[in-house]
Design a protein around this motif. Structure first.
Motif: not given
Length: 658
Positions: A518-535, A548-554
């Motif tokens: 995994l990443g030190a920070i990870w974004f996980y879209a399992l049940e919905k989109d992750i769709d917001a103003d994210i910085e 370092a950074i991971m963006l992942v689904s299942e």
């Protein structure tokens, strides 16, 4: 990275890369999360102790580690190293500043049939014995599958679950053809505090020795925190619980006396004061519109047994125990509650998710919790909203069976700041927007060390939340330092999410179910989109085991859910075992002024959602400029497929000044 775990684990509980440690006297080395404090200046909690790692001390024992593989003692140690002592051996620390108290983090073996043992540890200062601590493994050593067992000889808790059987799992725990026992031991460590009885100076030495007669085959010392504890706080104009029959010796239950003091204080508009002592409390103290203060968490201790309920409570609890609870949100919740200056010592030795055996719980609006020490409860603080405006500051929450703190369901406008968490059995800090969004909350300047399971900080849905200036180190398994997750039935992300100015160290665990890092920070879209103003801005990712950074689904939902847009800027990545960015989902992200060095593999591991269309990956990257270190090469943009499912791991060097 393969796990180095000997078959002797079942007998000894140890998997080590062992090297003899020199007994040459060493000067004091003060760290923060096993890092040079200069590397984390301005981040994490401002604590009142000096941390010293045992491996930096003077010892005739053996240094174990480094190692980051789950189910091993080095992996759960701060900094991924510790010192193993056998009877007669010692580790010695030189005090960096004046101190009159210590905290020792340690591990001793479990009993053969589970349930723990006790073992002595002698404490000497400047060669003179001050005390013998009685260490215990009664609150450590869990086994098996979630939610775990105390029985090392138990069969699989969930025989119908799919079990990972790959090189990422120790041979000694592979359940085929029959379960090797103990199966996946974990949660090895505990800690204990000791007042020394007088103040010692900088340069004085504290030696921890396992006496020759110890029945523990080994004792592992991870670290020593040295404290300068002030005098007990006195509240003269208050409802003193002693006047209502509370027993400071702990021999008699004081819950009813504390209830009476609370009732009197509410009628007379006074505070409740709990003077120095140990008070036996074996159930919840319900609080509403009241201020309760102790003499300080070293002096006022609320200590309880876990009590079996005759019949399950309406919420499914089968036990109760010591805790301070607001009223249920469904009953209107509590407000104007102020708790400060005492310790809560629980007696929770197994994880039962329906049990309300948390240190602080219920719903409390317009309230404050400050300066508590919470130990051996299920969750340090678990709040079920809706509720608003609670400020949680300057607390120490350690050795929990589950979370450190969880804002569950509609907690809004609240602050969690300057708290210290170590050895939680699940997320150390979580915002869980189940049914109702957690909103407009700030998690700021907290320190989190060695969460055994899940994440240091987890944000499950919600809107307009901020995670800032935190220090998160050494997550162990099935999570990492920071997670942004659409999972656990959470409401969708909306509005803004700001993740800024955080530092992670030795994060990025191996996900045993997926068999990937995994990443030190990870974004996980399992049940919905992750769709917001994210910085994500200003973070430092140090010595990441994998990415370092991971963006992942299942895999089962990879074509349904996306992470459409995340902005990363002004970030430093110092060391990755594999990549800077791993993308395993459809969507996009932009990067500006993201500097990286000591990258173990290709800078971007872009798999998209694994359809590999001729147009390139389903995940695209935008270069906003200033991305130094060569990790984001022009040929990768916007969506070149660079997918390597399990690239070789190149352990990075230790972090250094930028």
């Amino acid at each position: 990275m393969r796990i180095l775990l000997a078959a002797a684990l079942a007998a000894t509980g140890l998997a080590v890369l062992a090297t003899p440690a020199s007994a040459t006297v060493k000067p004091s080395v003060v760290t923060r999360a096993a890092l040079d404090p200069a590397l984390v200046a301005g981040r994490g909690a401002d604590v009142d102790f000096a941390e010293q790692e045992a491996e930096n001390g003077t010892t005739n024992g053996t240094v174990i580690g480094p190692g980051r593989d789950a189910y091993t003692l080095p992996a759960e140690a701060s900094g991924r190293k510790a010192v193993k002592l056998t009877p007669g051996q010692y580790v010695e620390f030189t005090l960096p500043e004046a101190a009159n108290a210590i905290t020792v983090r340690y591990s001793v073996p479990d009993a053969p049939g589970g349930g723990g043992i006790t073992a002595p540890l002698d404490v000497a200062v400047n060669g003179h014995k001050r005390a013998t601590m009685t260490l215990t493994s009664q609150y450590a050593w869990l086994y098996n599958q979630y939610p775990f067992s105390n029985d090392p000889n138990a069969g699989l808790l969930h025989p119908d679950w799919w079990i990972t059987e790959c090189s990422c799992v120790p041979d000694a725990t592979t359940p085929a053809p029959e379960i090797a026992k103990p199966f996946r031991p974990n949660h090895f460590y505990d800690e204990q505090r000791l007042l020394l009885g007088r103040t010692y100076r900088a340069g004085d030495t504290v030696r921890l020795t396992v006496p020759a007669g110890s029945k523990a085959a080994w004792t592992v010392v991870d670290l020593l925190d040295s404290h300068l504890v002030g005098l007990p706080h006195v509240e003269a104009l208050a409802a003193n619980v002693l006047l209502f029959g509370a027993d400071p010796t702990g021999k008699r239950d004081s819950a009813e006396a504390i209830d009476k003091a609370i009732a009197f204080a509410k009628r007379t508009h006074l505070k409740v004061y709990i003077p120095p002592g140990t008070y036996q409390v074996n159930r919840h103290i319900v609080v509403d519109d009241v201020t309760i203060t102790g003499a300080g968490s070293w002096y006022t201790i609320m200590k309880g047994r876990q009590v079996d309920l005759d019949t399950p409570a309406p919420d499914g609890s089968v036990h109760t125990g010591v805790g301070f609870y607001g009223k249920d949100a469904a009953a209107g919740g509590s407000r104007n509650v102020h708790l400060s200056g005492f310790a809560i010592e629980g007696d929770v030795r197994e994880r039962i998710d329906t049990d309300q055996v948390n240190g602080v719980g219920g719903a409390m609006s317009d309230s404050t919790i400050d300066g508590l020490y919470i130990h051996h409860t299920k969750v340090g603080m678990w709040f079920d909203g809706p509720m608003r405006n609670i400020k949680i500051t300057n607390n120490v929450i350690v050795d929990q069976i589950a979370d450190g703190l969880n804002f569950h369901t509609g907690v809004t406008g609240s602050v969690v700041s300057n708290n210290f968490f170590r050895n939680t059995g699940d997320d150390a800090l979580a915002l869980w927007s189940e049914k109702t969004a957690d909103a407009s909350n700030t998690i700021d300047h907290n320190t989190i060390q060695t969460p055994v399971l899940a994440n240091g900080i987890a944000i499950y849905g919600g809107r307009d939340n901020t995670v800032s200036n935190n220090l998160i180190a050494d997550p162990i398994r099935e999570g990492s330092a920071i997670q942004v997750g659409s999972r656990f039935g959470a409401e969708p992300f909306a509005g803004r999410l700001r993740i800024t100015g955080n530092t992670t160290a030795r994060a990025g665990t191996y996900e045993l179910n997926w068999n990937i890092g995994l990443g030190a920070i990870w974004f996980y879209a399992l049940e919905k989109d992750i769709d917001a103003d994210i910085e994500v801005s200003g973070d430092h990712y140090l010595d990441s085991t994998y990415n370092a950074i991971m963006l992942v689904s299942e895999w089962s939902v990879k074509d349904r859910y996306a992470i459409p847009k995340v902005r990363f800027k002004d970030i430093r990545v110092d060391g990755t075992g594999t990549s800077v960015v791993s993308a395993r989902v459809k969507g996009s992200a932009s990067f500006g002024n993201v500097d990286a060095r000591n990258v173990g593999a290709v800078g971007v591991n872009n798999c998209g959602s694994f359809n590999f269309p001729p147009t390139g990956s389903e995940f695209s990257l935008t270069d906003l400029g200033g991305n130094d270190g060569g990790w984001l090469a022009p040929w990768m943009l916007p969506n070149t497929i660079t997918c390597d499912d399990r690239p070789p791991v190149v352990p990075p060097p230790a972090p250094a000044p930028w």
